[in-house]
Design a protein around this motif. Structure first.
Motif, mmCIF file in Angstrom:
data_model
loop_
_atom_site.group_PDB
_atom_site.id
_atom_site.type_symbol
_atom_site.label_atom_id
_atom_site.label_comp_id
_atom_site.label_asym_id
_atom_site.label_seq_id
_atom_site.Cartn_x
_atom_site.Cartn_y
_atom_site.Cartn_z
ATOM 1 N N SER A 197 114.220 37.803 -14.772
ATOM 2 C CA SER A 197 115.515 37.935 -14.448
ATOM 3 C C SER A 197 116.623 37.157 -15.369
ATOM 4 N N HIS A 198 116.182 36.158 -15.968
ATOM 5 C CA HIS A 198 117.059 35.464 -16.832
ATOM 6 C C HIS A 198 116.090 34.701 -17.893
ATOM 7 N N ALA A 199 116.349 34.907 -19.380
ATOM 8 C CA ALA A 199 115.509 34.282 -20.328
ATOM 9 C C ALA A 199 116.381 33.196 -21.000
ATOM 10 N N VAL A 200 115.972 31.798 -21.473
ATOM 11 C CA VAL A 200 116.901 30.829 -22.048
ATOM 12 C C VAL A 200 115.969 30.615 -23.205
ATOM 13 N N ALA A 201 116.753 30.487 -24.394
ATOM 14 C CA ALA A 201 115.951 29.924 -25.746
ATOM 15 C C ALA A 201 116.199 28.415 -25.697
ATOM 16 N N LEU A 202 115.065 27.883 -26.234
ATOM 17 C CA LEU A 202 114.893 26.585 -26.111
ATOM 18 C C LEU A 202 115.626 25.905 -27.444
ATOM 19 N N ASP A 203 116.286 26.816 -28.246
ATOM 20 C CA ASP A 203 116.993 26.153 -29.507
ATOM 21 C C ASP A 203 118.536 26.082 -28.951
ATOM 22 N N THR A 204 118.703 26.320 -27.870
ATOM 23 C CA THR A 204 119.925 26.358 -27.447
ATOM 24 C C THR A 204 120.653 24.753 -27.421
ATOM 25 N N ASP A 206 121.523 23.010 -24.641
ATOM 26 C CA ASP A 206 121.013 22.284 -23.454
ATOM 27 C C ASP A 206 120.368 23.398 -22.563
ATOM 28 N N PRO A 207 119.152 23.624 -23.100
ATOM 29 C CA PRO A 207 118.316 24.542 -22.125
ATOM 30 C C PRO A 207 118.154 24.177 -20.751
ATOM 31 N N ALA A 208 118.257 22.940 -20.312
ATOM 32 C CA ALA A 208 117.932 22.427 -18.915
ATOM 33 C C ALA A 208 119.274 22.849 -18.073
ATOM 34 N N ALA A 209 120.306 22.942 -18.798
ATOM 35 C CA ALA A 209 121.681 23.262 -17.776
ATOM 36 C C ALA A 209 121.678 24.649 -17.899
ATOM 37 N N LEU A 233 112.285 18.321 -20.071
ATOM 38 C CA LEU A 233 112.860 19.468 -19.452
ATOM 39 C C LEU A 233 112.343 19.928 -18.128
ATOM 40 N N ASP A 234 111.054 20.005 -17.794
ATOM 41 C CA ASP A 234 110.410 20.378 -16.863
ATOM 42 C C ASP A 234 111.169 19.637 -15.571
ATOM 43 N N ASN A 235 111.097 18.140 -15.830
ATOM 44 C CA ASN A 235 111.723 17.464 -14.766
ATOM 45 C C ASN A 235 113.090 17.691 -14.539
ATOM 46 N N ALA A 236 113.866 17.933 -15.422
ATOM 47 C CA ALA A 236 115.198 18.151 -15.488
ATOM 48 C C ALA A 236 115.584 19.420 -14.645
#
Length: 336
Positions: A197-204, A206-209, A233-236
């Protein structure tokens, strides 16, 4: 039979041999599978065993590598239904605690490790579903070891990799909403929107946000390929009582934010693939076949190598292909 083997650990070009070995004979409760063309899968677990990764030694005097394949049962041992002869199957775990795997014209495995493969599914897909290490059975365990995921938010790290891709597809098939990460922004467009549904790049920045914007209350499950990198990140992004199912890490002694994870009531599940419970492997095999049969699973196939070039195939996997980063599955052509 024509086969590849090694009698000592070391670099692929130095220790892998190709030649004739005696045809195996199935014992009680076993079946023999004639391995078809292009369907012995090469996995990172295979090459690590050959190299002696983490100080592992030769488990047997001679090893035929590889645990995955697709083919046809051509002989059965005692206590196996003779009607299985001629059945098209996919094979998993052929070289898990056993000396002789699928880099050969024949392989012998326990009856339940040769799983019926419907005619409309390709040999390539069948040879890519198996090995507990990578990808299919491990992917299944990461998703389902802690119960159903229907209606849950599942975060899959490394979704373009071998395990991550299948974990995302299985979670989607089972009714979860899948959020996924990739390493680089340029990789986001490679993620299948029909599954994720949604993909996030870790080089952004603030990937947690970014993940929280799609999961304001946090995610229910996390499929983790690099715990040493992603623990904070997982905890966040974790909902209370989240399960982190980790099948890999970059550091042998991985640090975690213990107290934050504790107050989030996190369950950390570590997945040692060869030693999954037998029933978990059998359920994974059933579910993988069912999902594939309805078109819910696809596997990218990368390079194919003839048996004579098995050392090149191993070197390709050691260099990061065939199961990581979306390079596609590395398959070995077995002459008939």
């Amino acid at each position: 039979m024509l086969a590849s083997w090694y009698d000592e650990q070391g670099p692929a070009a130095d220790v892998l041999h190709v030649g004739e070995l005696p045809d195996p004979v199935p014992g009680p409760g076993e079946v023999r599978v004639r391995v078809r063309v292009t369907v012995s899968g090469v996995n990172p677990g295979d090459t690590k065993k050959r190299r002696g990764w983490l100080g592992s030694s030769m488990p047997f005097p001679r090893v035929i590598p590889h645990s995955d394949a697709a083919g046809v049962i051509d002989a059965v041992g005692a206590q196996v239904d003779a009607r299985r002869v001629g059945q098209r199957v996919w094979v998993y775990g052929a070289q898990s605690y056993r000396p002789f795997g699928t880099a050969a014209q024949y392989t012998v495995v326990p009856d339940h490790q040769a799983v019926f493969l419907p005619d409309h599914l390709s040999d390539e897909l069948g040879a890519s579903l198996g090995i507990p290490g990578i990808p299919g059975i491990t992917a299944h365990r990461t998703v389902f070891a802690d119960g159903p995921v229907d209606g849950q938010l599942v975060l899959v790290h490394g979704v373009l990799g071998g395990v991550g891709s299948l974990a995302a597809q299985l979670a989607h098939w089972a009714g979860a909403t899948v959020i996924a990460t990739v390493r680089r922004t340029a990789d986001v467009d490679r993620v299948d929107p029909a599954v994720v549904s949604h993909a996030v790049a870790l080089d952004t920045g603030d990937p947690a946000a970014a993940i929280r914007s799609y999961a304001p209350r946090g995610v229910d499950r996390i499929i983790e390929v690099a715990l040493s990198d992603n623990a904070d990140l997982d905890n966040a992004v974790a909902a209370n009582n989240v399960v982190i199912a980790a099948y890999a890490t970059r550091s042998d002694r991985t640090e975690i934010p213990f107290w934050p994870l504790l107050f989030n009531n996190v369950t950390l599940r570590l997945l040692g693939s060869d030693d999954f419970p037998g029933e978990a492997k059998r359920q994974a095999a059933r579910d993988l076949t069912s999902a594939a049969a309805v078109g819910a699973l696809t596997v990218a196939v990368g390079d194919r190598h003839p048996l004579d070039d098995i050392a090149k195939a191993h070197d390709h996997v050691d260099a990061g292909g065939g199961g990581s980063g979306g390079h596609g599955r590395i398959l070995l052509t077995i002459p008939q």
